[in-house]
Design an enzyme around this catalytic site. Structure first.
Site, short mmCIF file in Angstrom:
data_model
loop_
_atom_site.label_atom_id
_atom_site.label_comp_id
_atom_site.label_asym_id
_atom_site.label_seq_id
_atom_site.Cartn_x
_atom_site.Cartn_y
_atom_site.Cartn_z
N THR A 201 -0.74 -16.84 -2.47
CA THR A 201 0.45 -16.05 -2.12
C THR A 201 0.61 -15.96 -0.60
O THR A 201 1.72 -16.04 -0.10
CB THR A 201 0.39 -14.62 -2.70
OG1 THR A 201 -0.86 -14.05 -2.34
CG2 THR A 201 0.53 -14.64 -4.22
N VAL A 202 -0.50 -15.79 0.13
CA VAL A 202 -0.36 -15.64 1.58
C VAL A 202 0.04 -16.97 2.23
O VAL A 202 0.93 -17.02 3.08
CB VAL A 202 -1.66 -15.09 2.21
CG1 VAL A 202 -1.53 -15.03 3.72
CG2 VAL A 202 -1.97 -13.70 1.66
N LYS B 57 -13.53 -4.65 6.69
CA LYS B 57 -12.53 -4.34 7.71
C LYS B 57 -13.08 -3.35 8.73
O LYS B 57 -12.82 -3.47 9.93
CB LYS B 57 -11.27 -3.79 7.04
CG LYS B 57 -10.60 -4.81 6.11
CD LYS B 57 -9.53 -4.13 5.26
CE LYS B 57 -8.95 -5.07 4.23
NZ LYS B 57 -8.18 -4.34 3.20
N GLU C 77 -7.21 -6.41 -8.54
CA GLU C 77 -7.63 -7.71 -9.06
C GLU C 77 -8.21 -7.57 -10.47
O GLU C 77 -8.63 -6.47 -10.86
CB GLU C 77 -8.75 -8.30 -8.18
CG GLU C 77 -8.47 -8.29 -6.71
CD GLU C 77 -7.78 -9.56 -6.24
OE1 GLU C 77 -7.78 -10.56 -6.99
OE2 GLU C 77 -7.21 -9.54 -5.14
N GLY D 265 -0.28 -8.00 0.66
CA GLY D 265 0.99 -8.60 0.23
C GLY D 265 1.29 -9.82 1.06
O GLY D 265 0.85 -9.93 2.20
N VAL E 225 -7.48 -7.52 8.87
CA VAL E 225 -7.65 -6.07 8.85
C VAL E 225 -6.30 -5.38 8.71
O VAL E 225 -5.41 -5.54 9.56
CB VAL E 225 -8.33 -5.57 10.14
CG1 VAL E 225 -8.50 -4.05 10.10
CG2 VAL E 225 -9.68 -6.24 10.32
N ILE F 137 -0.33 -4.65 9.72
CA ILE F 137 -0.39 -3.70 10.84
C ILE F 137 -1.08 -4.37 12.03
O ILE F 137 -2.20 -4.85 11.89
CB ILE F 137 -1.19 -2.43 10.46
CG1 ILE F 137 -0.70 -1.86 9.12
CG2 ILE F 137 -1.11 -1.39 11.57
CD1 ILE F 137 -1.55 -0.70 8.61
N LYS G 185 -11.25 -11.52 5.83
CA LYS G 185 -12.06 -10.40 6.32
C LYS G 185 -13.54 -10.60 6.03
O LYS G 185 -14.39 -10.23 6.83
CB LYS G 185 -11.56 -9.09 5.73
CG LYS G 185 -11.44 -9.10 4.23
CD LYS G 185 -10.24 -8.30 3.73
CE LYS G 185 -9.01 -9.17 3.73
NZ LYS G 185 -7.83 -8.61 3.10
#
Lengths: 436, 436
Positions: free
Chosen positions: A14-15, A207, A192, A308, A134, A138, A107
């Site tokens: 997805t990423v 993180k 998951e 996401g 992380v 953001i 991560k």
């Protein structure tokens, strides 16, 4: 305009697909901001033929992603494969050793091998960035390592796992128990199929270890993170916390203990009681938030989507824009040689207020036994509630919760050690700290 | 290690002294992060002899700060004098023209002349940065221009003036009226002796114009900010808002209206009703917070101290560290030639829910007059409260408040135009929008 920055992308989940979509959606803007084109030239993933909703025909395909390291037409490798070791690590090492830049959202790999990779990047004079590793979208690695760079950071803490935060805020809103809410979260894609990494706090610990290194200028020490998850939290704990004016959040917390003349690094991931009035108390659902306290800037808070495809891709491409612009902040904000190898702090020395929950046998003398153990260990009780059975069903275990006054954590541990194995306790007590 | 970055500092008020203190306090850390020493070589201020609690003897003194531009031993000029024009602007122009870097905390100057200065910086190939000009210590210019750089920003809004936020949150907590709380804020140093710039929204408008340029890639257009302040807000408004589930905050809001086939920039500073559940509703006291909504990253929030010597110095020195590192993001994140000269949007086309407050004469027919004006203009009323006098004192004006359904702002304006001059209205109605 300078030459195109040429990208090879490993991992088309997805990423990965999100990064391709983002580069396409906002291509013109990204070129203007970066001062040059950022172009994906090659991709790699496990299956070539899978439908990912993006057209792969413009890109060269590599079955073996480590081949990226040898391609002359690649400037930066983007690693979105995941896993702390294995193929991701092999790719990262080869890419950096081959003089390619590295951007990763991984991560686990950064928490375990970030120092080695940063050293390699520094040796080769090539950039390494991992903003997406992380807190998703953001820009907190940038916020700490650049935005707050003039400060000695005194403490860093935050909500680092969206799955746990979703579960806890759902439990709070609906009054339902952990297992039920987890099952729902899995059905909704917020957790998951194998949720262990999230709910046991490991993902947040990855993180936190990375944040601590950037914030305090210390060498990454993931192994030293004192980690517990949210699996033992009951709806009764959430109700008790609420009655006391708190909400429960899984927090990563790190600071430096300088009391012994030597700087020691404290790192903990654990569910905590957060006062309702604190900004983190109103962070609900899968959102992440990080608070940094600097010695001149005071308290900074960064909040946004912690996972996401869109948010994670946003952070990956921000790293690429930085590289395209030639921005050259060191991976951990300091050169590797300047990172301090600090020893882990002893949590026993820390002072905190604690919430304790006991499931006890409903018989005479139990409260006396618990309170005596507390008294003998020097733990001062601020408030205590024993929940009676409305229908007085003899023999069923009952819930006893208490909040202690501030004191050394070692005292609480000592009291619980005395009670360990007591037939009065039906299960192991649960301890959570109050965010101070 | 590279050569020292040599700084000349103009203005030794609280922020200037704060920068000197910060460089001294955290000097070693700053050198390590920057990769080189950052050293103040010269200072200038109005009075040389004034006691500022910092030792000025290590620095060369200039009576005329524009002399910095001619000094060969200066790489970067830090302008902390303030004022949109006059000496600050003269210094900024001369410094950039002389090939010096420029770091400033001067929101008025950047809002009015930022584009000209950025063009000059670009022509000379020298850096210009102003993180401290917007939201004090919060790294929001970096967060938008670098951290969220991959996104098309869809909307930006926030609490940009700590004085107003302090006054509004005090009014809320204590129930006291504007004038009283302002006087207290002045006594406590949260408001200036002449508070007009703050309470009339001008300071927030400076910051909003700068944020909008970075967020949307548009040319700065301070003159087009639709600005109103908080001076007309009464404790009764705050109580009404609370009863409806809202708090009142002075917000800067900006977005792009693309409806007419042409991108138009909307910029407004005004008190707004913010839902209690929104993160901005719990931002109290002199804190600032900025929300940016990106097309891939979703909603980001940055929060921290909006003013004060420590936070502002933190942002100034972060800019210096960036320059020392060679990080070369354009002042407004895009090259000046790429910034779009967009026209101001017509607020009349916007759709919003509005809170309206009338002070009316207490006599028959007033409500009918108001509601008829609303109906005729097509404004649909969602709720209305007329506050009766408990002791039925005939003749005293009474408060009527209403909240409208969502509709075009032009309809509300049309209704109020009809009522303008009506003897039923004791004073001009107050309109505030609900944050949607």
């Amino acid at each position: 305009m300078a030459e195109t920055l040429r990208i090879a992308l490993a991992g088309l989940g997805t990423v990965g697909a999100g990064v391709l979509r983002l580069l396409e959606d906002n291509g013109e803007l990204i070129t203007a901001r970066a001062g040059r084109r950022i172009e994906v030239v090659a991709v790699s993933a496990r299956e070539r033929s899978k439908d990912r909703g993006v057209d792969l025909s413009p890109y060269a395909w590599e079955d073996d992603m480590t081949a990226f390291a040898g391609r002359d037409d690649v400037d930066v490798v983007v690693e979105l494969v995941g896993g702390s070791d294995g193929p991701a690590l092999a790719l990262a090492r080869k890419a950096l050793a081959g003089g390619k830049g590295l951007v990763t959202a991984n991560k686990a790999m950064v928490a375990h091998h970030g120092l080695e990779l940063a050293r390699l990047a520094e040796d080769r004079g090539t950039p390494m960035r991992y903003e997406a590793a992380v807190a998703g979208g953001i820009p907190v690695i940038k916020g700490l390592g650049e935005g707050a760079a003039a400060n000695r950071i005194e403490r860093i803490y935050g909500i680092l796992n969206g799955t746990c935060n979703y579960i806890l805020s759902e439990m709070e809103t609906t009054g339902r128990d952990f297992g039920e809410v987890l099952a729902d979260a899995q059905a909704l894609g917020y957790a998951e199929a194998d949720p262990a990494f999230d709910i046991e706090g490991v993902d947040a610990a990855h993180k936190l270890a990375i944040l601590a290194s950037v914030a305090f200028g210390t060498e990454l020490d993931f192994a030293a993170v004192d980690t517990s998850g949210i699996t033992r939290i009951r709806s009764a704990d959430i109700a008790q916390a609420r009655a006391l004016g708190y909400v429960i959040r899984l927090l990563g917390i790190s600071d430096c203990d300088e009391s012994g003349g030597e700087r020691r690094l404290f790192q903990r991931v654990a569910p905590c009681l957060v006062p309702r009035s604190h900004p983190l108390a109103s962070v609900d659902g899968p959102t992440n938030a990080v608070v940094a306290e600097g010695n001149h800037v005071g308290r900074l808070l960064f909040e946004g989507a912690g996972a996401g495809d869109g948010p994670t891709a946003s952070a990956v491409v921000a790293d690429l824009i930085d590289i395209a612009r030639g921005n050259a902040t060191a991976p951990f904000s300091l050169p590797v040689a300047s990172l301090e190898a600090s020893k882990p702090a002893d949590p026993g020395n820390r002072r905190s207020r604690a919430y304790l929950r006991f499931m006890v046998a409903d018989r005479p003398g139990v409260l006396a036994e618990i309170t005596a153990a507390m008294r003998d260990a020097g733990v001062s009780i601020e408030s205590m509630i024993q929940q009676g059975h409305p229908d007085d069903t003899d023999g069923d275990p009952v819930l006893v919760t208490m909040v202690t006054h501030e004191g050394p954590e070692s005292s609480v541990t000592a009291a619980l050690n005395v009670l360990d194995g007591s037939p009065s306790l039906v299960e192991e007590p649960l301890v959570m700290r109050l965010l101070g």
